[in-house]
Design a protein around this motif. Structure first.
Motif, PDB file in Angstrom:
ATOM      1  N   ILE A 182       0.798  -1.407  -0.139  1.00 44.21           N
ATOM      2  CA  ILE A 182      -0.041   0.012  -0.090  1.00 44.21           C
ATOM      3  C   ILE A 182       0.891   1.352  -0.018  1.00 44.21           C
ATOM      4  CG2 ILE A 182      -1.460   1.268   1.448  1.00 44.21           C
ATOM      5  CD1 ILE A 182      -2.924  -1.366   2.270  1.00 44.21           C
ATOM      6  N   THR A 183       1.836   1.249   0.871  1.00 40.62           N
ATOM      7  CA  THR A 183       2.538   2.637   1.168  1.00 40.62           C
ATOM      8  C   THR A 183       3.431   2.644  -0.314  1.00 40.62           C
ATOM      9  OG1 THR A 183       2.860   2.058   3.420  1.00 40.62           O
ATOM     10  CG2 THR A 183       4.179   3.833   2.295  1.00 40.62           C
ATOM     11  N   GLY A 184       4.131   1.674  -1.097  1.00 42.63           N
ATOM     12  CA  GLY A 184       4.715   1.536  -1.997  1.00 42.63           C
ATOM     13  C   GLY A 184       4.047   2.114  -3.162  1.00 42.63           C
ATOM     14  N   PHE A 185       2.724   1.694  -3.262  1.00 44.61           N
ATOM     15  CA  PHE A 185       1.651   2.155  -4.316  1.00 44.61           C
ATOM     16  C   PHE A 185       1.473   3.631  -4.133  1.00 44.61           C
ATOM     17  CE2 PHE A 185      -2.528   2.833  -5.272  1.00 44.61           C
ATOM     18  CZ  PHE A 185      -2.445   3.011  -6.822  1.00 44.61           C
ATOM     19  N   MET A 186       1.133   3.932  -2.967  1.00 44.16           N
ATOM     20  CA  MET A 186       0.604   5.383  -2.771  1.00 44.16           C
ATOM     21  C   MET A 186       2.056   6.455  -3.141  1.00 44.16           C
ATOM     22  SD  MET A 186      -1.215   5.006   0.961  1.00 44.16           S
ATOM     23  CE  MET A 186      -1.275   7.036   1.134  1.00 44.16           C
ATOM     24  N   MET A 187       3.044   6.045  -2.695  1.00 46.85           N
ATOM     25  CA  MET A 187       4.292   7.148  -3.228  1.00 46.85           C
ATOM     26  C   MET A 187       4.452   6.883  -4.776  1.00 46.85           C
ATOM     27  SD  MET A 187       4.541   8.657  -0.383  1.00 46.85           S
ATOM     28  CE  MET A 187       5.999   9.540  -0.883  1.00 46.85           C
ATOM     29  N   PHE A 188       4.456   5.767  -5.207  1.00 38.07           N
ATOM     30  CA  PHE A 188       4.556   5.751  -6.660  1.00 38.07           C
ATOM     31  C   PHE A 188       3.488   6.530  -7.291  1.00 38.07           C
ATOM     32  CE2 PHE A 188       3.150   3.894 -10.641  1.00 38.07           C
ATOM     33  CZ  PHE A 188       4.278   3.881 -11.538  1.00 38.07           C
ATOM     34  N   ALA A 189       2.288   6.331  -7.026  1.00 37.01           N
ATOM     35  CA  ALA A 189       1.089   6.920  -7.568  1.00 37.01           C
ATOM     36  C   ALA A 189       1.249   8.518  -7.387  1.00 37.01           C
ATOM     37  CB  ALA A 189      -0.284   6.452  -6.990  1.00 37.01           C
ATOM     38  N   ALA A 190       1.472   9.108  -6.342  1.00 33.44           N
ATOM     39  CA  ALA A 190       1.585  10.392  -6.004  1.00 33.44           C
ATOM     40  C   ALA A 190       2.889  10.929  -6.948  1.00 33.44           C
ATOM     41  CB  ALA A 190       1.879  10.719  -4.502  1.00 33.44           C
ATOM     42  N   THR A 191       3.807  10.207  -6.866  1.00 32.44           N
ATOM     43  CA  THR A 191       5.210  10.664  -7.607  1.00 32.44           C
ATOM     44  C   THR A 191       4.837  10.778  -9.347  1.00 32.44           C
ATOM     45  OG1 THR A 191       6.716   9.930  -6.034  1.00 32.44           O
ATOM     46  CG2 THR A 191       7.660  10.506  -7.814  1.00 32.44           C
ATOM     47  N   PHE A 192       4.253   9.735  -9.580  1.00 32.15           N
ATOM     48  CA  PHE A 192       4.137   9.254 -11.013  1.00 32.15           C
ATOM     49  C   PHE A 192       3.043  10.659 -11.446  1.00 32.15           C
ATOM     50  CE2 PHE A 192       1.886   7.555 -14.525  1.00 32.15           C
ATOM     51  CZ  PHE A 192       2.668   7.327 -15.738  1.00 32.15           C
ATOM     52  N   ALA A 193       2.051  10.680 -10.837  1.00 33.05           N
ATOM     53  CA  ALA A 193       1.010  11.751 -11.239  1.00 33.05           C
ATOM     54  C   ALA A 193       1.495  13.333 -11.233  1.00 33.05           C
ATOM     55  CB  ALA A 193      -0.399  11.536 -10.497  1.00 33.05           C
ATOM     56  N   GLY A 194       2.503  13.381 -10.104  1.00 31.77           N
ATOM     57  CA  GLY A 194       2.794  14.698  -9.760  1.00 31.77           C
ATOM     58  C   GLY A 194       4.058  14.988 -10.409  1.00 31.77           C
ATOM     59  N   SER A 195       4.587  14.240 -11.357  1.00 32.84           N
ATOM     60  CA  SER A 195       5.951  14.622 -11.981  1.00 32.84           C
ATOM     61  C   SER A 195       5.827  16.088 -12.763  1.00 32.84           C
ATOM     62  CB  SER A 195       6.242  13.401 -12.914  1.00 32.84           C
ATOM     63  OG  SER A 195       5.410  13.472 -14.054  1.00 32.84           O
ATOM     64  N   GLY A 196       4.792  16.269 -13.413  1.00 28.50           N
ATOM     65  CA  GLY A 196       4.523  17.865 -14.107  1.00 28.50           C
ATOM     66  C   GLY A 196       4.587  18.726 -13.030  1.00 28.50           C
ATOM     67  N   PHE A 197       3.710  18.581 -11.980  1.00 28.16           N
ATOM     68  CA  PHE A 197       3.904  19.569 -11.077  1.00 28.16           C
ATOM     69  C   PHE A 197       5.125  19.880 -10.172  1.00 28.16           C
ATOM     70  CE2 PHE A 197       2.772  20.778  -6.477  1.00 28.16           C
ATOM     71  CZ  PHE A 197       2.249  22.152  -6.830  1.00 28.16           C
ATOM     72  N   ASP A 198       6.031  18.707 -10.054  1.00 26.72           N
ATOM     73  CA  ASP A 198       7.094  18.821  -9.617  1.00 26.72           C
ATOM     74  C   ASP A 198       8.131  19.687 -10.522  1.00 26.72           C
ATOM     75  OD1 ASP A 198       6.795  17.428  -7.374  1.00 26.72           O
ATOM     76  OD2 ASP A 198       7.211  15.445  -8.142  1.00 26.72           O
ATOM     77  N   ARG A 199       8.123  19.380 -11.900  1.00 25.79           N
ATOM     78  CA  ARG A 199       8.951  19.990 -12.638  1.00 25.79           C
ATOM     79  C   ARG A 199       8.782  21.786 -12.773  1.00 25.79           C
ATOM     80  NH1 ARG A 199      11.958  17.576 -16.616  1.00 25.79           N
ATOM     81  NH2 ARG A 199      11.840  15.297 -16.587  1.00 25.79           N
ATOM     82  N   ARG A 200       7.229  21.872 -12.673  1.00 30.01           N
ATOM     83  CA  ARG A 200       6.915  23.532 -12.652  1.00 30.01           C
ATOM     84  C   ARG A 200       7.281  24.151 -11.162  1.00 30.01           C
ATOM     85  NH1 ARG A 200       2.070  21.222 -14.680  1.00 30.01           N
ATOM     86  NH2 ARG A 200       0.973  21.094 -12.503  1.00 30.01           N
ATOM     87  N   LEU A 201       7.508  23.221 -10.129  1.00 34.97           N
ATOM     88  CA  LEU A 201       7.820  23.723  -8.706  1.00 34.97           C
ATOM     89  C   LEU A 201       9.273  24.194  -9.125  1.00 34.97           C
ATOM     90  CD1 LEU A 201       6.117  21.757  -6.108  1.00 34.97           C
ATOM     91  CD2 LEU A 201       5.683  24.121  -6.827  1.00 34.97           C
ATOM     92  N   ALA A 202       9.908  23.225  -9.609  1.00 34.33           N
ATOM     93  CA  ALA A 202      11.615  23.535  -9.987  1.00 34.33           C
ATOM     94  C   ALA A 202      11.587  24.659 -11.063  1.00 34.33           C
ATOM     95  CB  ALA A 202      12.244  21.979 -10.637  1.00 34.33           C
ATOM     96  N   MET A 203      11.090  24.552 -11.925  1.00 32.88           N
ATOM     97  CA  MET A 203      11.124  26.046 -13.030  1.00 32.88           C
ATOM     98  C   MET A 203      10.872  27.317 -12.000  1.00 32.88           C
ATOM     99  SD  MET A 203       9.393  24.585 -16.082  1.00 32.88           S
ATOM    100  CE  MET A 203       9.474  25.816 -17.160  1.00 32.88           C
ATOM    101  N   ALA A 204       9.674  27.230 -11.048  1.00 25.65           N
ATOM    102  CA  ALA A 204       9.536  28.155 -10.253  1.00 25.65           C
ATOM    103  C   ALA A 204      10.820  28.760  -9.358  1.00 25.65           C
ATOM    104  CB  ALA A 204       8.264  27.990  -9.546  1.00 25.65           C
ATOM    105  N   GLY A 205      11.644  27.822  -9.286  1.00 23.40           N
ATOM    106  CA  GLY A 205      12.939  27.949  -8.389  1.00 23.40           C
ATOM    107  C   GLY A 205      13.021  27.464  -6.949  1.00 23.40           C
ATOM    108  N   TYR A 206      12.022  26.344  -6.930  1.00 19.52           N
ATOM    109  CA  TYR A 206      12.099  25.689  -5.643  1.00 19.52           C
ATOM    110  C   TYR A 206      13.530  24.806  -5.331  1.00 19.52           C
ATOM    111  CZ  TYR A 206       7.677  26.767  -3.585  1.00 19.52           C
ATOM    112  OH  TYR A 206       6.618  27.671  -3.203  1.00 19.52           O
ATOM    113  N   PRO A 207      14.191  24.669  -4.483  1.00 19.07           N
ATOM    114  CA  PRO A 207      15.201  23.678  -4.573  1.00 19.07           C
ATOM    115  C   PRO A 207      14.861  22.334  -4.295  1.00 19.07           C
ATOM    116  CG  PRO A 207      15.564  25.524  -2.995  1.00 19.07           C
ATOM    117  CD  PRO A 207      14.135  25.764  -3.432  1.00 19.07           C
TER     118      PRO A 207
END
Length: 252
Positions: free
Chosen positions: A65-90
């Protein structure tokens, strides 16, 4: 955490699969005494076979369950993470945010699994059992972040997490491996958690060495996942223009 709360399939797994699987592993096995050995101390125990299998089932459910939850959150949020990185978040702040979400979700799932176990039988050290489940959940959650960063399809991540957990926990199921002279199981991701859980269920021993082994697995999985995550978001990090650099030099 909002992404986890919106993952209805993961919530169904927590609410239904975890108690169902833990209860079935307890009810399906006979309660005859089963010899088991703690590798670190050499202590030999004779717990009921169904209680011993219930520990393996709880670990299997928590890691999946925990592995799936973190995989799903990371997989679905990859675009959001990139936007945060482009906005300057370390990137280190993004990684720490994922670790914080992992810790909260792992604690909730592990506490629930410990409570379900307590309803069927009474482990001698429930707090130590929770700690072992929590450490295993953290390890597989970190693996889920790594899988979510490198795999391109959701089905690939699900298969990777399921197969890793099945191979890991099936090989070191204490019912079949406790008396075997097989040192391979000591190199599996949840070896420390399995040994600690068995000690928590049927003895008064606190296996700090095995907990340290599990924490080492979590540290290694976290560092690997952070490295992969950094490489995936590195191309999105903003690069200051020459004019900005020159302006900063003048101000300095």
């Amino acid at each position: 955490m909002i992404a986890h709360a919106r993952n209805r399939f993961a919530l169904v797994l927590v609410a239904v699969f975890l108690p169902l699987w833990t209860s079935l592993t307890y009810l399906a096995m006979p309660d005859s005494p089963t010899p088991v050995r703690l590798w670190v101390t050499g202590q030999r125990l004779m717990p009921a076979g169904n209680e011993l299998t219930a520990i393996s089932g709880a670990l299997n459910a928590v890691t999946l369950i925990t592995g799936f939850m973190m995989f799903a959150a990371t997989f679905a949020g990859s675009g959001f993470d990139r936007r945060l990185a482009m906005a300057g978040y370390p990137w280190i702040q993004l990684v720490l945010a994922k670790v914080a979400a992992l810790a909260l979700s792992s604690a909730a799932v592990s506490a629930y699994a410990t409570a379900i176990t307590w309803l069927t039988w009474s482990p001698r050290q429930p707090l130590l059992l929770f700690t072992a489940l929590f450490c295993a959940a953290m390890t597989y959650g970190a693996l889920g972040v790594g899988f979510g960063s490198v795999l391109n399809r959701e089905v690939e991540g699900m298969f990777a997490i399921v197969m890793t957990s099945i191979i890991d926990l099936a090989l070191q199921n204490p019912v079949i491996s406790s008396e075997a002279e097989n040192h391979l199981i000591r190199f599996l991701p949840s070896y420390g958690a399995m040994q600690t859980s068995v000690a928590a269920g049927f003895s008064t021993s606190v296996l700090l060495r095995d907990l340290a082994v599990q924490l080492a697995w979590f540290t290694g999985a976290t560092l690997t996942g952070a490295f992969v995550f950094h490489r995936c978001t590195r191309g999105a990090l903003p690069v200051p223009s020459p004019d900005v650099c020159a302006h900063r030099s003048c101000r300095g």
